[in-house]
Design a protein around this motif. Structure first.
Motif, short mmCIF file in Angstrom:
data_model
loop_
_atom_site.label_atom_id
_atom_site.label_comp_id
_atom_site.label_asym_id
_atom_site.label_seq_id
_atom_site.Cartn_x
_atom_site.Cartn_y
_atom_site.Cartn_z
N LEU A 1 101.50 21.86 62.63
CA LEU A 1 101.47 20.62 63.41
C LEU A 1 102.28 19.51 62.75
N ASN A 2 102.34 19.51 61.42
CA ASN A 2 103.20 18.54 60.74
C ASN A 2 104.67 18.86 60.98
N GLN A 3 105.00 20.15 61.07
CA GLN A 3 106.37 20.54 61.41
C GLN A 3 106.72 20.07 62.83
N VAL A 4 105.75 20.17 63.74
CA VAL A 4 105.95 19.71 65.11
C VAL A 4 106.22 18.21 65.10
N HIS B 1 98.69 17.57 71.03
CA HIS B 1 97.45 17.90 71.73
C HIS B 1 97.56 19.26 72.44
N TRP B 2 98.65 19.47 73.20
CA TRP B 2 98.79 20.72 73.97
C TRP B 2 99.02 21.92 73.07
N ILE B 3 99.74 21.74 71.98
CA ILE B 3 99.97 22.85 71.05
C ILE B 3 98.65 23.25 70.39
N LYS B 4 97.84 22.24 70.00
CA LYS B 4 96.52 22.54 69.44
C LYS B 4 95.67 23.32 70.44
#
Length: 194
Positions: free
Chosen positions: A7-10, A29-32
């Protein structure tokens, strides 16, 4: 040095592309949700079947709108293409939701006046700017004194939708109320400095 968490890379990839903070929040939010939906499997171990299953779940059980479903898909595509650097040969099999076409509901002049008459102070001024100058809420909140040109009746909207600047009109009827508001804020600022 260890590789940053996914998520930090995102977040880093989104910031490199200068997307808005709201886009970053939505994509993360959607990736999580995508990852948690598939019981925390890493996206590298998933593909088209998992993406399709997630989007179907959003539409059927989640009853989300087409635009929300498309936003989720855009976030997942961003993850695969920009962060994981994956070739997405399967992407043609994933269909975007079709938005139902209907005309937008627009207030009549009388309806807008009725709403504005029920507001006062800063809320009235902001709502009047939204309506009269065609501003989006975040654009209105981001206006600075230097963005207002009373002599040309213009407002410079900085970093609007798509990261673009634009000019919009300052309605004549809002010039005096806006000047009074700015004077009141200036006095308050000076008092705070003392």
């Amino acid at each position: 040095m260890p590789k940053p968490k996914l998520l930090n890379q995102v977040r880093d990839a989104i910031r490199l592309k200068h997307y808005s903070m709201r886009t970053e929040e939505a994509y993360v939010h959607w990736i999580k949700r995508f990852i948690f939906f598939h019981e925390k499997r890493h996206p590298l171990h998933m593909g088209e079947p998992e993406v399709s299953k997630f989007l179907s779940h959003l539409a059927v059980e989640g009853k989300v709108s087409a635009s929300t479903q498309n936003q989720a898909l855009s976030a997942i595509l961003f993850l695969y293409q920009e962060v994981l650097k994956q070739e997405l040969g399967w992407i043609n099999n994933v269909k975007r939701a079709k938005k139902p076409s209907h005309l937008p509901v627009v207030f009549t002049k009388e309806e807008a006046k009725t709403v504005l008459l029920r507001l006062e102070g800063t809320k009235w001024l902001m709502a009047s700017l939204l309506y009269g100058a065609g501003l989006r809420l975040m654009e209105c909140l981001g206006i600075r004194v230097k963005d207002i040109d009373f002599s040309y009746n213009q407002i410079v909207v900085r970093d609007g939708k798509g990261g673009k600047d634009r000019l919009t009109m300052l309605p004549e009827s809002l010039k005096e109320p806006l000047k009074k508001h700015l004077e009141k804020v200036r006095i308050l600022h000076e008092q705070d400095l003392k």
